[in-house]
Structure formats: C-alpha cells, structure tokens
Design a protein around this motif. Structure first.
Motif, PDB file in Angstrom:
ATOM      1  N   LEU A   7      -0.889  20.209   7.302  1.00 29.89           N
ATOM      2  CA  LEU A   7      -0.618  20.043   6.332  1.00 29.89           C
ATOM      3  C   LEU A   7       0.384  20.246   4.754  1.00 29.89           C
ATOM      4  O   LEU A   7       0.673  21.432   5.325  1.00 29.89           O
ATOM      5  CB  LEU A   7      -2.048  20.295   5.486  1.00 29.89           C
ATOM      6  N   THR A   8       1.267  19.286   3.976  1.00 25.86           N
ATOM      7  CA  THR A   8       2.304  19.730   3.315  1.00 25.86           C
ATOM      8  C   THR A   8       1.142  20.023   2.143  1.00 25.86           C
ATOM      9  O   THR A   8       0.406  19.915   1.989  1.00 25.86           O
ATOM     10  CB  THR A   8       2.989  18.644   2.207  1.00 25.86           C
ATOM     11  N   HIS A   9       1.818  21.114   1.729  1.00 23.32           N
ATOM     12  CA  HIS A   9       1.341  21.790   0.332  1.00 23.32           C
ATOM     13  C   HIS A   9       1.949  20.727  -0.685  1.00 23.32           C
ATOM     14  O   HIS A   9       2.389  20.155  -0.658  1.00 23.32           O
ATOM     15  CB  HIS A   9       2.309  23.429   0.131  1.00 23.32           C
ATOM     16  N   PRO A  10       0.672  20.882  -1.417  1.00 26.27           N
ATOM     17  CA  PRO A  10       0.807  20.243  -2.772  1.00 26.27           C
ATOM     18  C   PRO A  10       1.300  20.473  -3.769  1.00 26.27           C
ATOM     19  O   PRO A  10       1.949  21.716  -3.584  1.00 26.27           O
ATOM     20  CB  PRO A  10      -0.986  20.370  -3.008  1.00 26.27           C
ATOM     21  N   GLU A  11       1.090  20.182  -5.005  1.00 25.44           N
ATOM     22  CA  GLU A  11       2.480  20.815  -6.687  1.00 25.44           C
ATOM     23  C   GLU A  11       2.787  22.323  -6.818  1.00 25.44           C
ATOM     24  O   GLU A  11       1.681  22.785  -6.103  1.00 25.44           O
ATOM     25  CB  GLU A  11       1.336  19.950  -7.169  1.00 25.44           C
ATOM     26  N   VAL A  12       3.610  22.237  -6.933  1.00 27.65           N
ATOM     27  CA  VAL A  12       4.545  23.279  -6.903  1.00 27.65           C
ATOM     28  C   VAL A  12       4.717  23.375  -8.090  1.00 27.65           C
ATOM     29  O   VAL A  12       5.007  23.088  -9.147  1.00 27.65           O
ATOM     30  CB  VAL A  12       5.119  24.084  -6.402  1.00 27.65           C
ATOM     31  N   CYS A 160      11.384   6.782   5.674  1.00 25.12           N
ATOM     32  CA  CYS A 160      10.949   5.965   5.069  1.00 25.12           C
ATOM     33  C   CYS A 160       9.533   6.533   5.748  1.00 25.12           C
ATOM     34  O   CYS A 160       8.467   5.379   5.408  1.00 25.12           O
ATOM     35  CB  CYS A 160      11.418   4.518   6.305  1.00 25.12           C
ATOM     36  N   TRP A 161       9.513   7.857   6.435  1.00 27.36           N
ATOM     37  CA  TRP A 161       8.288   8.198   7.295  1.00 27.36           C
ATOM     38  C   TRP A 161       8.090   9.212   6.151  1.00 27.36           C
ATOM     39  O   TRP A 161       6.478   9.254   6.710  1.00 27.36           O
ATOM     40  CB  TRP A 161       8.229   8.970   8.785  1.00 27.36           C
ATOM     41  N   ASP A 162       8.791   9.310   5.142  1.00 25.81           N
ATOM     42  CA  ASP A 162       8.025  10.638   4.474  1.00 25.81           C
ATOM     43  C   ASP A 162       6.604  10.413   3.478  1.00 25.81           C
ATOM     44  O   ASP A 162       6.333   9.301   3.466  1.00 25.81           O
ATOM     45  CB  ASP A 162       9.126  10.819   3.236  1.00 25.81           C
ATOM     46  N   GLN A 163       6.053  11.367   2.874  1.00 24.15           N
ATOM     47  CA  GLN A 163       4.889  11.358   2.440  1.00 24.15           C
ATOM     48  C   GLN A 163       5.294  11.147   1.227  1.00 24.15           C
ATOM     49  O   GLN A 163       6.261  11.418   0.319  1.00 24.15           O
ATOM     50  CB  GLN A 163       4.341  12.683   1.758  1.00 24.15           C
ATOM     51  N   THR A 164       3.919  10.944   0.082  1.00 28.09           N
ATOM     52  CA  THR A 164       4.460  10.080  -1.344  1.00 28.09           C
ATOM     53  C   THR A 164       3.658  10.761  -2.081  1.00 28.09           C
ATOM     54  O   THR A 164       2.495  11.443  -2.607  1.00 28.09           O
ATOM     55  CB  THR A 164       4.461   8.660  -1.637  1.00 28.09           C
ATOM     56  N   GLY A 165       4.758  12.680  -2.642  1.00 26.87           N
ATOM     57  CA  GLY A 165       4.231  13.536  -3.689  1.00 26.87           C
ATOM     58  C   GLY A 165       3.277  14.901  -2.051  1.00 26.87           C
ATOM     59  O   GLY A 165       3.861  14.123  -1.119  1.00 26.87           O
ATOM     60  N   TYR A 169      -2.102  15.128   4.723  1.00 29.70           N
ATOM     61  CA  TYR A 169      -1.978  16.180   6.650  1.00 29.70           C
ATOM     62  C   TYR A 169      -1.344  14.486   6.911  1.00 29.70           C
ATOM     63  O   TYR A 169      -2.166  13.413   7.105  1.00 29.70           O
ATOM     64  CB  TYR A 169      -2.762  16.450   6.504  1.00 29.70           C
ATOM     65  N   PHE A 170      -1.488  14.242   8.174  1.00 29.60           N
ATOM     66  CA  PHE A 170      -1.634  13.639   9.410  1.00 29.60           C
ATOM     67  C   PHE A 170      -1.843  14.479  10.561  1.00 29.60           C
ATOM     68  O   PHE A 170      -2.010  15.665  10.530  1.00 29.60           O
ATOM     69  CB  PHE A 170       0.293  12.803   9.840  1.00 29.60           C
ATOM     70  N   GLN A 184      -1.689  11.169   5.208  1.00 30.27           N
ATOM     71  CA  GLN A 184      -2.999  10.954   3.883  1.00 30.27           C
ATOM     72  C   GLN A 184      -3.135  11.800   3.291  1.00 30.27           C
ATOM     73  O   GLN A 184      -2.584  12.906   3.315  1.00 30.27           O
ATOM     74  CB  GLN A 184      -4.613  11.165   5.034  1.00 30.27           C
ATOM     75  N   ALA A 185      -3.430  11.629   1.944  1.00 39.17           N
ATOM     76  CA  ALA A 185      -3.729  12.490   1.198  1.00 39.17           C
ATOM     77  C   ALA A 185      -4.524  13.262   1.190  1.00 39.17           C
ATOM     78  O   ALA A 185      -6.143  12.855   1.477  1.00 39.17           O
ATOM     79  CB  ALA A 185      -3.999  11.669  -0.545  1.00 39.17           C
ATOM     80  N   LEU A 186      -4.654  14.728   0.808  1.00 42.48           N
ATOM     81  CA  LEU A 186      -5.850  15.830   1.588  1.00 42.48           C
ATOM     82  C   LEU A 186      -6.909  15.513   0.952  1.00 42.48           C
ATOM     83  O   LEU A 186      -8.071  15.966   1.138  1.00 42.48           O
ATOM     84  CB  LEU A 186      -5.247  17.383   1.277  1.00 42.48           C
ATOM     85  N   GLU A 187      -7.422  14.840  -0.216  1.00 41.82           N
ATOM     86  CA  GLU A 187      -8.986  14.182  -0.546  1.00 41.82           C
ATOM     87  C   GLU A 187      -9.006  13.021   0.276  1.00 41.82           C
ATOM     88  O   GLU A 187     -10.323  12.999  -0.337  1.00 41.82           O
ATOM     89  CB  GLU A 187      -8.523  13.590  -2.201  1.00 41.82           C
TER      90      GLU A 187
END
Length: 187
Positions: A7-12, A160-165, A169-170, A184-187
């Motif tokens: 999981l990547t951290h969300p907005e900072v 090209c494999w990067d997340q958008t924002g 998570y994967f 996928q968005a964490l929501e």
C-alpha cells in the motif's frame, strides 16, 4: 494462504521547506487511511513500514486496527532523491520519468532505479521469510512500490506500471512472489 498487500501512502502535505521524508499525510490522506482502518478486517495482520513520516502515518492506524505493533524497516524508504530535494510538480514528473526510463543511471544524483528495486525486493523478502504464513501489509511509497511490482511481474522497469496518485495497493502471492492484482485505489 496468507494475504500480502503493498500500500502506498495517500496524499501528503507538501512543504518545500521540509525534507521530503519528513512530510506527513494531508488531512485528506489521513482521512482515507482512517477510513481504510475502520473498513478492513485487519486483526492479526503484520504491518510493516518505511521510517518516512508519511508511511508511518499510513501504518499506525492499520496497526491499531490489527492490534499489532508496526515493524519499521528504514530500507523500505522511497527512492533517494536527496540530491535534488523538493522539485515543483512538472519538474518532479520529468525527473520521475527519467528515473524510470534510465533505470541503470543516477539521474541528477538520484538513486538508480535498479538499486532501489533491489533494496525494496530484499526488504520484502526478508519480512516474508520472517512472517511466513501471516497476512502482511507493507506501507510504503509509489516509486519503490512500482519497482517492486515490476520485479514481481517479471516486467522491465517502466513507469507504465506506476499507480495514478497515492493511496493505492496491489496484492501478491507470497509463495510464488507474483502479483495477484495491479494497483487499486485503497477505497
């Protein structure tokens, strides 16, 4: 079988006067994580994070929901960009493109993508070996998360494999070390 998520951290909260590793989550990013912690069935999960503040602030609510301590692994940090420090939006995006495109080169002093990929793979493998059979969530960062995804998927390093924002998570199979999902968005 154990579940594993990256999981990547969300907005900072971006502050050019503060070192990037010391940026915390914005109010919106913190709310997204709090929501995830309330929604998920985290009991028994092992929560792992880098030592960067934004990743810690992502991990703490999930660990509280899991009833567990956070395992801090400093080498799970984002790619080292300290040579340039803060870069405004468009300049940062240009550098990020170059980082992924020239993976064996240190672009303007940034850590090479191949080195960051080897580092994140080593950290993930070490945790999974120690936590065999347990559900694990890694709380980390976008660039090294994408490098991890590329390695697990057997793909060449590419943006090209990067997340958008942020706040994505994967999941991946810890036995075969292959992705089960894409970002996928964490929501």
């Amino acid at each position: 079988m154990a579940q594993v998520l990256y999981l990547t951290h969300p907005e900072v909260g971006i502050d050019p006067a503060v070192a990037v590793p010391d940026w915390g989550l914005s109010a919106h990013g913190a709310a997204r994580v709090a929501d995830l912690a309330k929604r998920g069935a985290w009991n028994g999960w092992h929560v792992v994070t880098s030592a960067e503040r934004k990743a810690l602030e992502t991990a703490w609510p999930l660990a509280a929901a899991a009833g567990a301590a956070v395992e801090v692994r400093p080498d799970m940090h984002e790619n080292d960009r300290s040579a340039t420090g803060f870069l405004p939006g468009a300049e940062f995006e240009t550098m990020a493109d170059a980082f992924f495109a020239a993976s064996e080169v240190s672009v303007r002093g940034w850590e090479r993508a191949v080195d960051a990929q080897a580092r994140i793979m080593h950290e993930v493998q070490a945790v999974l070996a120690a936590q065999r059979g347990r559900d694990v969530i890694f709380c980390g960062h976008g660039a090294v998360g994408t490098l991890l995804y590329c390695a697990l998927a057997g793909e060449a390093i590419s943006r090209c494999w990067d997340q958008t924002g942020g706040g994505h998570y994967f999941s991946f199979d810890p036995e075969h070390m292959t992705p089960e999902t894409h970002w996928q968005a964490l929501e």
